[in-house]
Enzyme design. Sequence first.
Site, PDB file in Angstrom:
ATOM      1  N   HIS A  10      63.773  82.687  71.130  1.00 50.13           N
ATOM      2  CA  HIS A  10      64.491  82.353  72.366  1.00 50.13           C
ATOM      3  C   HIS A  10      63.527  82.260  73.555  1.00 50.13           C
ATOM      4  O   HIS A  10      62.432  82.834  73.553  1.00 50.13           O
ATOM      5  CB  HIS A  10      65.572  83.402  72.655  1.00 50.13           C
ATOM      6  N   ARG A  61      71.012  85.221  74.403  1.00 49.10           N
ATOM      7  CA  ARG A  61      69.754  84.567  74.767  1.00 49.10           C
ATOM      8  C   ARG A  61      69.282  83.615  73.669  1.00 49.10           C
ATOM      9  O   ARG A  61      68.716  82.563  73.964  1.00 49.10           O
ATOM     10  CB  ARG A  61      68.676  85.605  75.112  1.00 49.10           C
ATOM     11  N   GLU A  88      67.686  90.728  67.161  1.00 50.17           N
ATOM     12  CA  GLU A  88      66.409  91.393  67.405  1.00 50.17           C
ATOM     13  C   GLU A  88      66.410  92.788  66.794  1.00 50.17           C
ATOM     14  O   GLU A  88      67.472  93.371  66.524  1.00 50.17           O
ATOM     15  CB  GLU A  88      66.169  91.468  68.929  1.00 50.17           C
ATOM     16  N   TYR A  91      65.888  98.737  69.303  1.00 47.76           N
ATOM     17  CA  TYR A  91      64.894  99.681  69.820  1.00 47.76           C
ATOM     18  C   TYR A  91      65.459 101.069  70.093  1.00 47.76           C
ATOM     19  O   TYR A  91      64.764 101.939  70.609  1.00 47.76           O
ATOM     20  CB  TYR A  91      64.224  99.118  71.077  1.00 47.76           C
ATOM     21  N   ARG A 116      54.223  98.817  67.097  1.00 44.62           N
ATOM     22  CA  ARG A 116      53.317  98.040  66.260  1.00 44.62           C
ATOM     23  C   ARG A 116      53.085  98.600  64.858  1.00 44.62           C
ATOM     24  O   ARG A 116      52.221  98.109  64.159  1.00 44.62           O
ATOM     25  CB  ARG A 116      51.962  97.872  66.973  1.00 44.62           C
ATOM     26  N   HIS A 158      64.776  85.853  67.346  1.00 48.86           N
ATOM     27  CA  HIS A 158      64.045  86.806  68.186  1.00 48.86           C
ATOM     28  C   HIS A 158      62.675  87.119  67.595  1.00 48.86           C
ATOM     29  O   HIS A 158      62.426  86.884  66.407  1.00 48.86           O
ATOM     30  CB  HIS A 158      64.867  88.086  68.312  1.00 48.86           C
TER      31      HIS A 158
END
Length: 206
Positions: A10, A61, A88, A91, A116, A158
């Site tokens: 997006h 989005r 996505e 988190y 990461r 995403h």
Amino acid sequence: MERLLVLVRHGQSEWNLKNLFTGWKDPDLTERGVAEARAAGGKLKDLKLTFDVAYTSALSRAQRTLALLLEELGQPDLETIRDEALNERDYGDLTGMNKDEAREKFGEEQVHVWRRSFDVPPPGGESLEMTAERVLPYYRSEILPRVIAGERVIVAAHGNSLRALIMDLEGLSPEEILKRELGTGAPIVYRLSDDGSIASVQDLKD
């Protein structure tokens, strides 16, 4: 028979701009994000690509990016399938937090691990490995068969849901995929063989 799969992240969202962990929250595109989505459509139009079906996430989005892109292609009414399997990465407790503030609160090293590493989720959230565990079964059961059958498919989603897909498509290791940066509004054009492997790939980033 052309087996075409295009992946596009997006355009820039309001929370991208504010440097916030977004996950499953639903901010809209910025003006730049709208321009990126239209530009993505323009790049695909320049290649004379059209599509038979589109897939996107349950988040606006990605849906708006797809809609703007398809307008540019002259396909605003294309069959579009929305599913949270393409959302996505979640988190968890970091959602809505500024990334710099998160580093101050938890320490730079810990936040780096959450962002990461492949298999370490943030508190209450998903790792990239967990994201792949919902994205890939959906891809293999719903999307890939249509590509193999000769349909031209576009997926607007995403950064991390697409990383999971790219890891599988390109046979990348966890270390390799974590280094892969996906630009907002930058289509990647895959042409697949009849077994689903890559025949060619073209990255349309600037």
